[in-house]
Design an enzyme around this catalytic site. Sequence first.
Site, PDB file in Angstrom:
ATOM      1  N   ARG A 214       1.910 -17.178  -2.974  1.00  0.00           N
ATOM      2  CA  ARG A 214       3.396 -17.777  -2.579  1.00  0.00           C
ATOM      3  C   ARG A 214       3.130 -18.745  -1.320  1.00  0.00           C
ATOM      4  O   ARG A 214       3.526 -19.726  -1.112  1.00  0.00           O
ATOM      5  CB  ARG A 214       4.338 -16.766  -2.277  1.00  0.00           C
ATOM      6  CG  ARG A 214       5.646 -17.105  -2.949  1.00  0.00           C
ATOM      7  CD  ARG A 214       6.474 -15.948  -2.837  1.00  0.00           C
ATOM      8  NE  ARG A 214       6.554 -14.790  -4.009  1.00  0.00           N
ATOM      9  CZ  ARG A 214       7.563 -15.100  -4.588  1.00  0.00           C
ATOM     10  NH1 ARG A 214       8.575 -15.974  -4.450  1.00  0.00           N
ATOM     11  NH2 ARG A 214       7.727 -14.453  -5.727  1.00  0.00           N
TER      12      ARG A 214
ATOM     13  N   LYS B  80      -4.560   0.229  -9.063  1.00  0.00           N
ATOM     14  CA  LYS B  80      -3.505   1.090  -9.274  1.00  0.00           C
ATOM     15  C   LYS B  80      -2.576   1.018  -8.338  1.00  0.00           C
ATOM     16  O   LYS B  80      -2.614   0.237  -7.380  1.00  0.00           O
ATOM     17  CB  LYS B  80      -4.060   2.420  -9.011  1.00  0.00           C
ATOM     18  CG  LYS B  80      -4.108   2.903  -7.524  1.00  0.00           C
ATOM     19  CD  LYS B  80      -4.430   4.498  -7.345  1.00  0.00           C
ATOM     20  CE  LYS B  80      -3.860   5.214  -6.206  1.00  0.00           C
ATOM     21  NZ  LYS B  80      -3.986   4.401  -4.951  1.00  0.00           N
TER      22      LYS B  80
ATOM     23  N   ASP C 116     -10.190   2.071 -10.536  1.00  0.00           N
ATOM     24  CA  ASP C 116      -9.903   3.230  -9.710  1.00  0.00           C
ATOM     25  C   ASP C 116     -11.338   3.345  -8.979  1.00  0.00           C
ATOM     26  O   ASP C 116     -12.512   3.419  -9.305  1.00  0.00           O
ATOM     27  CB  ASP C 116     -10.144   4.689 -10.640  1.00  0.00           C
ATOM     28  CG  ASP C 116      -9.776   5.627  -9.981  1.00  0.00           C
ATOM     29  OD1 ASP C 116     -10.515   6.087  -8.864  1.00  0.00           O
ATOM     30  OD2 ASP C 116      -8.883   6.677 -10.202  1.00  0.00           O
ATOM     31  N   HIS C 117     -10.791   2.931  -7.573  1.00  0.00           N
ATOM     32  CA  HIS C 117     -12.116   2.592  -6.531  1.00  0.00           C
ATOM     33  C   HIS C 117     -12.854   4.024  -6.607  1.00  0.00           C
ATOM     34  O   HIS C 117     -14.047   3.618  -6.154  1.00  0.00           O
ATOM     35  CB  HIS C 117     -11.676   2.152  -5.356  1.00  0.00           C
ATOM     36  CG  HIS C 117     -11.018   2.893  -4.274  1.00  0.00           C
ATOM     37  ND1 HIS C 117      -9.774   3.475  -4.275  1.00  0.00           N
ATOM     38  CD2 HIS C 117     -11.832   3.612  -3.090  1.00  0.00           C
ATOM     39  CE1 HIS C 117      -9.716   4.276  -3.215  1.00  0.00           C
ATOM     40  NE2 HIS C 117     -10.741   4.568  -2.786  1.00  0.00           N
TER      41      HIS C 117
ATOM     42  N   LYS D  69     -17.610   4.484  -6.402  1.00  0.00           N
ATOM     43  CA  LYS D  69     -18.433   5.011  -5.468  1.00  0.00           C
ATOM     44  C   LYS D  69     -19.726   5.642  -6.066  1.00  0.00           C
ATOM     45  O   LYS D  69     -19.657   6.168  -6.950  1.00  0.00           O
ATOM     46  CB  LYS D  69     -17.596   6.376  -4.780  1.00  0.00           C
ATOM     47  CG  LYS D  69     -16.545   5.860  -3.986  1.00  0.00           C
ATOM     48  CD  LYS D  69     -15.801   6.903  -3.190  1.00  0.00           C
ATOM     49  CE  LYS D  69     -14.374   6.864  -2.907  1.00  0.00           C
ATOM     50  NZ  LYS D  69     -14.431   6.138  -1.447  1.00  0.00           N
TER      51      LYS D  69
ATOM     52  N   GLU E 202      -8.252  13.379   4.277  1.00  0.00           N
ATOM     53  CA  GLU E 202      -8.185  12.223   5.108  1.00  0.00           C
ATOM     54  C   GLU E 202      -7.827  12.535   6.304  1.00  0.00           C
ATOM     55  O   GLU E 202      -6.805  13.706   6.361  1.00  0.00           O
ATOM     56  CB  GLU E 202      -7.182  11.248   4.390  1.00  0.00           C
ATOM     57  CG  GLU E 202      -7.974  10.605   3.229  1.00  0.00           C
ATOM     58  CD  GLU E 202      -6.983   9.460   2.952  1.00  0.00           C
ATOM     59  OE1 GLU E 202      -7.180   8.207   3.297  1.00  0.00           O
ATOM     60  OE2 GLU E 202      -5.939   9.811   2.279  1.00  0.00           O
TER      61      GLU E 202
ATOM     62  N   ASP F 252      -0.758   9.282  -5.497  1.00  0.00           N
ATOM     63  CA  ASP F 252      -1.458   8.321  -4.662  1.00  0.00           C
ATOM     64  C   ASP F 252      -3.016   8.851  -5.162  1.00  0.00           C
ATOM     65  O   ASP F 252      -3.716   7.670  -4.833  1.00  0.00           O
ATOM     66  CB  ASP F 252      -1.185   8.436  -3.246  1.00  0.00           C
ATOM     67  CG  ASP F 252      -1.904   7.404  -2.580  1.00  0.00           C
ATOM     68  OD1 ASP F 252      -1.689   6.234  -2.647  1.00  0.00           O
ATOM     69  OD2 ASP F 252      -2.520   7.620  -1.342  1.00  0.00           O
TER      70      ASP F 252
ATOM     71  N   HIS G  89      -7.565   9.229  -8.564  1.00  0.00           N
ATOM     72  CA  HIS G  89      -8.961   9.517  -8.089  1.00  0.00           C
ATOM     73  C   HIS G  89      -9.473  10.797  -8.359  1.00  0.00           C
ATOM     74  O   HIS G  89     -10.638  11.112  -8.910  1.00  0.00           O
ATOM     75  CB  HIS G  89      -8.835   9.326  -6.542  1.00  0.00           C
ATOM     76  CG  HIS G  89      -8.344   8.061  -6.253  1.00  0.00           C
ATOM     77  ND1 HIS G  89      -8.523   6.857  -6.890  1.00  0.00           N
ATOM     78  CD2 HIS G  89      -7.744   7.730  -5.102  1.00  0.00           C
ATOM     79  CE1 HIS G  89      -8.048   6.093  -6.189  1.00  0.00           C
ATOM     80  NE2 HIS G  89      -7.320   6.172  -5.112  1.00  0.00           N
TER      81      HIS G  89
ATOM     82  N   LYS H 266      -3.410  13.864   3.640  1.00  0.00           N
ATOM     83  CA  LYS H 266      -3.586  13.241   4.763  1.00  0.00           C
ATOM     84  C   LYS H 266      -3.115  14.086   6.090  1.00  0.00           C
ATOM     85  O   LYS H 266      -2.654  14.920   5.997  1.00  0.00           O
ATOM     86  CB  LYS H 266      -2.306  12.092   4.786  1.00  0.00           C
ATOM     87  CG  LYS H 266      -3.024  11.122   3.553  1.00  0.00           C
ATOM     88  CD  LYS H 266      -2.230   9.647   3.869  1.00  0.00           C
ATOM     89  CE  LYS H 266      -2.260   8.887   2.608  1.00  0.00           C
ATOM     90  NZ  LYS H 266      -3.970   8.323   2.653  1.00  0.00           N
TER      91      LYS H 266
END
Length: 509
Positions: free
Chosen positions: A47, A155, A184-185, A189, A223, A242, A247, A347
């Site tokens: 944009r 996602k 899905d990262h 890996k 994490e 999430d 994952h 987290k």
Amino acid sequence: MERASGQILTIFGASGDLTKRKLLPAIYELFNQMALPENFAILGIGRTELTDKEFRDQMENGILEYSENKLERVDKYFLDKLFYLSINTSDHNDYEKIKVRLASLDDKFNASGNFIYYLATPPSLYGLIPEYLGAVGLNKNENRGGFQPRLIIEKPFGYDYESAIELNERLLRYFKEDQIYRIDHYLGKETVQNVLVTRFANGIYEPLWNRNYIHHVEITSAESIGVESRGGYYDSSGALRDMIQNHLMQLVGLVAMEPPSTFDSNSIRNEVVKVFLALRQHKPEEISKFTIRGQYLSSKIKGRIVPGYREEKGVHPESKTETYAAMKFFIDNWRWGGVPFYIRSGKRLPTRVTEIVIHFKRTPHYLFKGRTVSESSNQLIIRIQPDEGILMKLGMKVPGAGFNVQNVNMSFRYADLSNVYLPTAYQRLLNDAMLGDSTLYARGDAVLAAWTFVKPIQDAWANDPSVKVYGYPAGTWGPETADELFNRRGITWRYPCKNLTDDGIFCEL
Ligand code: BG6
């Protein structure tokens, strides 16, 4: 790396964060490895009003700032392949402009109408953009010898089972399943892919990889960071949506799948779906017993006060969104009948670590009771990150008199390989999409099956006030109640990282 033929990559949301932080650094690395098609260009769409020159400058800065390798400069030949078009993505009238611009780039770069669209936009546009592309015919390639356009999306693929079905239906109205690449990262890996190689390239594991020899399976993705600047997004998501639904479920799929008959995208993904379909859903009355959710509280970490989740920017002060989720479940098939799977993600835990632990059963009659220095069951630990590697724990005799047993580690670390180069997840996944290989992308039916499994948990967490949200101090391993999922004396989660010093955390592989 293998090279694809000519193509144009169109990135929607090109002026956003994902493009400069992840996508462009990954594409530039592919360029340096000569893995990009010879006839390649990128059309950024957003944009924000930008000229091609301004877009190139922004991307150059992004690449310099976020590349894994420290770079002095970005090759001008690469930057000259970047173009920009400003449109209102929600206005279907603007899609003719994309068509005209792509046609001219196609001519200039001789790309045979091979187009890939990457939606790095807010998810609310995932249904709209494919529809508007379809309306101007950009979902098809009439060129002989070219491929049908590919659509890459990130996602979240829906917010729950119902919205995921709706999204799937909208996508499939304009693109066929084999044109859709759902990132899905985790699948990008290197160490996640190595789960397949460990299992299927080594004859010794398969006879042991079942209910007869495996006691339980544990998967952790921890994490140390909090929600950072993503409080607004995270508060409507939470750890279950999430991390777990996507994952961690993909990791479960790779650990639990049957060996595919061939190593192609469909055979592999068929086996993963079968695992998801065999997941035993929790009954509403079991949710409190089999699942635990938690939220981090303010605490002092390394001498610094960190805010609790509810004090984070963008988070509702009475939010019940979980920043930690743990659960126990079963897979109802012959291989896994009766073997509990424990998974957790959170987290603000003590450190960043993702690992899969296969806990093997103990010997049927243990001869060394009272002489064992450390626990005696064998474990195979697959460390996804950091300090990537594999470790096998074995009981060995302590040298000297008697028969004392100690658990020792037989380990392999990627870092010990000289010249090791681990491509980032985005490099691998983008390269695969360019080559038309969707093996490491989530298929629509698998995404829906994973939503089906988490649905009763989502429902109970949203509607049943008796399911508690436990607080845990930031920097700890989550609610202690999560230990009770194991329900067996002496068995608990593996806690891989110990505080050695005030400022150092030591993670044993
Ligand atoms: C993302 C989540 O998909 O994965 C983030 O949205 C999370 O909340 C991230 O931090 C973790 O990825 P990684 O690769 O750092 O384990």
